[in-house]
Design a protein around this motif. Structure first.
Motif, PDB file in Angstrom:
ATOM      1  N   ILE A   8    -135.268 -20.691 -22.496  1.00 43.44           N
ATOM      2  CA  ILE A   8    -135.814 -19.434 -22.758  1.00 43.44           C
ATOM      3  C   ILE A   8    -137.260 -19.392 -23.303  1.00 43.44           C
ATOM      4  CG2 ILE A   8    -134.903 -19.712 -25.194  1.00 43.44           C
ATOM      5  CD1 ILE A   8    -134.390 -16.610 -24.897  1.00 43.44           C
ATOM      6  N   ASP A   9    -137.913 -18.613 -23.096  1.00 42.24           N
ATOM      7  CA  ASP A   9    -139.474 -18.335 -23.389  1.00 42.24           C
ATOM      8  C   ASP A   9    -139.574 -18.529 -24.929  1.00 42.24           C
ATOM      9  OD1 ASP A   9    -142.010 -17.035 -24.301  1.00 42.24           O
ATOM     10  OD2 ASP A   9    -142.460 -17.101 -21.914  1.00 42.24           O
ATOM     11  N   ASN A  10    -140.615 -19.341 -25.346  1.00 45.87           N
ATOM     12  CA  ASN A  10    -140.529 -19.202 -26.987  1.00 45.87           C
ATOM     13  C   ASN A  10    -140.846 -18.033 -27.564  1.00 45.87           C
ATOM     14  OD1 ASN A  10    -140.164 -21.947 -27.262  1.00 45.87           O
ATOM     15  ND2 ASN A  10    -142.495 -22.481 -27.167  1.00 45.87           N
ATOM     16  N   VAL A  11    -141.257 -16.891 -26.918  1.00 43.90           N
ATOM     17  CA  VAL A  11    -141.336 -15.558 -27.351  1.00 43.90           C
ATOM     18  C   VAL A  11    -140.009 -14.959 -28.076  1.00 43.90           C
ATOM     19  CG1 VAL A  11    -141.798 -13.177 -26.663  1.00 43.90           C
ATOM     20  CG2 VAL A  11    -143.313 -15.106 -25.942  1.00 43.90           C
ATOM     21  N   TYR A  12    -139.023 -15.656 -27.366  1.00 44.76           N
ATOM     22  CA  TYR A  12    -137.536 -15.113 -27.604  1.00 44.76           C
ATOM     23  C   TYR A  12    -136.858 -15.988 -28.551  1.00 44.76           C
ATOM     24  CZ  TYR A  12    -138.960 -12.162 -23.639  1.00 44.76           C
ATOM     25  OH  TYR A  12    -139.174 -11.316 -22.890  1.00 44.76           O
ATOM     26  N   ALA A  13    -137.384 -17.206 -28.459  1.00 40.20           N
ATOM     27  CA  ALA A  13    -136.608 -18.154 -29.161  1.00 40.20           C
ATOM     28  C   ALA A  13    -135.973 -18.058 -30.677  1.00 40.20           C
ATOM     29  CB  ALA A  13    -136.978 -19.575 -29.133  1.00 40.20           C
ATOM     30  N   ASP A  14    -136.838 -17.511 -31.386  1.00 42.90           N
ATOM     31  CA  ASP A  14    -136.587 -17.497 -32.993  1.00 42.90           C
ATOM     32  C   ASP A  14    -135.571 -16.210 -33.080  1.00 42.90           C
ATOM     33  OD1 ASP A  14    -138.127 -19.484 -33.766  1.00 42.90           O
ATOM     34  OD2 ASP A  14    -139.652 -18.078 -34.171  1.00 42.90           O
ATOM     35  N   GLU A  15    -135.768 -15.204 -32.359  1.00 41.93           N
ATOM     36  CA  GLU A  15    -134.769 -14.254 -32.643  1.00 41.93           C
ATOM     37  C   GLU A  15    -133.458 -14.514 -31.764  1.00 41.93           C
ATOM     38  OE1 GLU A  15    -133.787 -10.262 -33.764  1.00 41.93           O
ATOM     39  OE2 GLU A  15    -135.892 -11.396 -34.120  1.00 41.93           O
ATOM     40  N   VAL A  16    -133.319 -15.161 -30.807  1.00 46.56           N
ATOM     41  CA  VAL A  16    -132.261 -15.393 -30.218  1.00 46.56           C
ATOM     42  C   VAL A  16    -131.223 -16.627 -31.422  1.00 46.56           C
ATOM     43  CG1 VAL A  16    -131.134 -17.327 -28.749  1.00 46.56           C
ATOM     44  CG2 VAL A  16    -132.762 -15.553 -27.841  1.00 46.56           C
ATOM     45  N   GLY A  40    -144.682 -23.443 -22.960  1.00 45.00           N
ATOM     46  CA  GLY A  40    -143.671 -23.585 -23.893  1.00 45.00           C
ATOM     47  C   GLY A  40    -142.387 -22.953 -23.833  1.00 45.00           C
ATOM     48  N   ASN A  41    -141.107 -23.442 -24.007  1.00 44.18           N
ATOM     49  CA  ASN A  41    -139.921 -22.972 -24.099  1.00 44.18           C
ATOM     50  C   ASN A  41    -138.981 -23.760 -24.786  1.00 44.18           C
ATOM     51  OD1 ASN A  41    -138.753 -24.754 -22.071  1.00 44.18           O
ATOM     52  ND2 ASN A  41    -140.133 -23.967 -20.813  1.00 44.18           N
ATOM     53  N   THR A  42    -137.910 -22.962 -24.933  1.00 45.30           N
ATOM     54  CA  THR A  42    -136.815 -23.895 -25.902  1.00 45.30           C
ATOM     55  C   THR A  42    -135.758 -23.961 -25.134  1.00 45.30           C
ATOM     56  OG1 THR A  42    -138.014 -22.961 -27.920  1.00 45.30           O
ATOM     57  CG2 THR A  42    -135.360 -23.445 -28.128  1.00 45.30           C
ATOM     58  N   THR A  43    -134.829 -25.010 -25.318  1.00 49.76           N
ATOM     59  CA  THR A  43    -133.680 -24.974 -24.609  1.00 49.76           C
ATOM     60  C   THR A  43    -132.385 -24.823 -25.612  1.00 49.76           C
ATOM     61  OG1 THR A  43    -134.630 -26.390 -22.680  1.00 49.76           O
ATOM     62  CG2 THR A  43    -132.231 -26.461 -23.039  1.00 49.76           C
ATOM     63  N   PHE A  44    -131.371 -23.994 -25.286  1.00 49.68           N
ATOM     64  CA  PHE A  44    -130.437 -23.732 -26.144  1.00 49.68           C
ATOM     65  C   PHE A  44    -129.130 -24.454 -25.631  1.00 49.68           C
ATOM     66  CE2 PHE A  44    -133.014 -20.517 -28.057  1.00 49.68           C
ATOM     67  CZ  PHE A  44    -133.218 -20.995 -29.441  1.00 49.68           C
ATOM     68  N   GLN A  57    -123.631 -13.984 -22.951  1.00 46.94           N
ATOM     69  CA  GLN A  57    -124.536 -13.466 -22.378  1.00 46.94           C
ATOM     70  C   GLN A  57    -125.091 -11.998 -22.630  1.00 46.94           C
ATOM     71  OE1 GLN A  57    -122.315 -13.872 -18.677  1.00 46.94           O
ATOM     72  NE2 GLN A  57    -123.462 -15.906 -18.049  1.00 46.94           N
ATOM     73  N   GLU A  58    -124.210 -11.249 -23.298  1.00 45.75           N
ATOM     74  CA  GLU A  58    -124.785  -9.798 -23.802  1.00 45.75           C
ATOM     75  C   GLU A  58    -125.590 -10.100 -25.015  1.00 45.75           C
ATOM     76  OE1 GLU A  58    -125.666  -6.253 -23.666  1.00 45.75           O
ATOM     77  OE2 GLU A  58    -124.404  -7.105 -22.127  1.00 45.75           O
ATOM     78  N   ALA A  59    -125.232 -11.043 -25.887  1.00 44.89           N
ATOM     79  CA  ALA A  59    -125.885 -11.247 -27.196  1.00 44.89           C
ATOM     80  C   ALA A  59    -127.295 -11.932 -26.740  1.00 44.89           C
ATOM     81  CB  ALA A  59    -125.189 -12.232 -28.105  1.00 44.89           C
ATOM     82  N   LEU A  60    -127.507 -12.663 -25.934  1.00 47.37           N
ATOM     83  CA  LEU A  60    -128.756 -13.386 -25.424  1.00 47.37           C
ATOM     84  C   LEU A  60    -129.800 -12.335 -24.983  1.00 47.37           C
ATOM     85  CD1 LEU A  60    -127.420 -16.532 -23.606  1.00 47.37           C
ATOM     86  CD2 LEU A  60    -129.079 -16.421 -25.523  1.00 47.37           C
ATOM     87  N   LYS A  61    -129.003 -11.170 -24.080  1.00 44.26           N
ATOM     88  CA  LYS A  61    -129.908 -10.142 -23.676  1.00 44.26           C
ATOM     89  C   LYS A  61    -130.518  -9.328 -24.665  1.00 44.26           C
ATOM     90  CE  LYS A  61    -129.307  -6.338 -20.247  1.00 44.26           C
ATOM     91  NZ  LYS A  61    -128.394  -5.800 -19.248  1.00 44.26           N
ATOM     92  N   LYS A  62    -129.282  -8.981 -25.479  1.00 41.50           N
ATOM     93  CA  LYS A  62    -129.687  -7.943 -26.711  1.00 41.50           C
ATOM     94  C   LYS A  62    -130.796  -8.699 -27.537  1.00 41.50           C
ATOM     95  CE  LYS A  62    -127.833  -5.538 -30.584  1.00 41.50           C
ATOM     96  NZ  LYS A  62    -128.987  -5.600 -31.422  1.00 41.50           N
ATOM     97  N   ALA A  63    -130.902  -9.909 -27.877  1.00 42.26           N
ATOM     98  CA  ALA A  63    -131.771 -10.491 -28.637  1.00 42.26           C
ATOM     99  C   ALA A  63    -133.106 -10.381 -28.003  1.00 42.26           C
ATOM    100  CB  ALA A  63    -131.478 -12.261 -29.090  1.00 42.26           C
ATOM    101  N   CYS A  64    -133.281 -10.730 -26.682  1.00 39.76           N
ATOM    102  CA  CYS A  64    -134.460 -10.635 -26.085  1.00 39.76           C
ATOM    103  C   CYS A  64    -134.951  -9.228 -25.813  1.00 39.76           C
ATOM    104  CB  CYS A  64    -134.345 -11.233 -24.619  1.00 39.76           C
ATOM    105  SG  CYS A  64    -134.112 -12.902 -24.363  1.00 39.76           S
ATOM    106  N   LEU A  65    -134.146  -8.112 -25.710  1.00 38.60           N
ATOM    107  CA  LEU A  65    -134.474  -6.774 -25.805  1.00 38.60           C
ATOM    108  C   LEU A  65    -134.715  -6.310 -26.929  1.00 38.60           C
ATOM    109  CD1 LEU A  65    -131.588  -5.436 -23.301  1.00 38.60           C
ATOM    110  CD2 LEU A  65    -134.329  -5.832 -22.889  1.00 38.60           C
ATOM    111  N   ASP A  66    -134.186  -6.882 -28.240  1.00 40.64           N
ATOM    112  CA  ASP A  66    -134.778  -6.458 -29.411  1.00 40.64           C
ATOM    113  C   ASP A  66    -136.142  -7.005 -29.649  1.00 40.64           C
ATOM    114  OD1 ASP A  66    -132.353  -5.345 -29.951  1.00 40.64           O
ATOM    115  OD2 ASP A  66    -131.768  -6.784 -31.269  1.00 40.64           O
ATOM    116  N   ILE A  67    -136.420  -8.083 -29.378  1.00 41.78           N
ATOM    117  CA  ILE A  67    -137.808  -8.555 -29.669  1.00 41.78           C
ATOM    118  C   ILE A  67    -138.958  -7.838 -28.774  1.00 41.78           C
ATOM    119  CG2 ILE A  67    -138.143 -10.326 -28.183  1.00 41.78           C
ATOM    120  CD1 ILE A  67    -139.146 -10.927 -31.642  1.00 41.78           C
ATOM    121  N   GLU A  68    -138.575  -7.527 -27.705  1.00 42.15           N
ATOM    122  CA  GLU A  68    -139.590  -6.833 -26.930  1.00 42.15           C
ATOM    123  C   GLU A  68    -139.931  -5.471 -27.435  1.00 42.15           C
ATOM    124  OE1 GLU A  68    -138.213  -6.641 -22.850  1.00 42.15           O
ATOM    125  OE2 GLU A  68    -138.609  -8.807 -22.452  1.00 42.15           O
TER     126      GLU A  68
END
Length: 99
Positions: A8-16, A40-44, A57-68
């Motif tokens: 995942i892109d580092n932009v989303y990593a903390d929120e995820v 830069g990216n993070t692997t979970f 998978q839905e939780a991952l998507k929601k975390a990314c959309l929340d940060i956006e």
């Protein structure tokens, strides 16, 4: 049991990390950079029961959309993250473990 590898892109990593820990998911986080997305990216790594994969998978998507939404930024990428699903029994070589 499955192993979900999520790059995942580092932009989303903390929120995820924050959101999924609150939901009780256990994960291993690896900082990485280089050729996969050329930035830069993070692997979970998530260990998950097969029946729980859609919720993860839905939780991952929601975390990314929340940060956006919070940053009022729309992703320019086709995907916010890339994930691979591996049977745990097949993951030992992937993780460098020997049996």
């Amino acid at each position: 049991m499955k192993l979900l590898v999520c790059i995942i892109d580092n932009v989303y990593a903390d929120e995820v990390e924050v959101q999924l820990k609150k939901q009780g998911y256990r994960m291993t986080e690896l900082a990485s950079s280089g050729g996969f997305w050329r930035k830069g990216n993070t692997t979970f790594l998530f260990g998950v029961n097969e029946e729980d994969i859609p919720q993860l998978q839905e939780a991952l998507k929601k975390a990314c959309l929340d940060i956006e939404q919070r940053k009022r930024k729309v992703s320019k990428q086709a995907h916010r993250y890339t994930s691979f699903l591996v049977d745990v029994k097949d993951a030992a070589p992937f993780l460098g473990l020997t049996t």
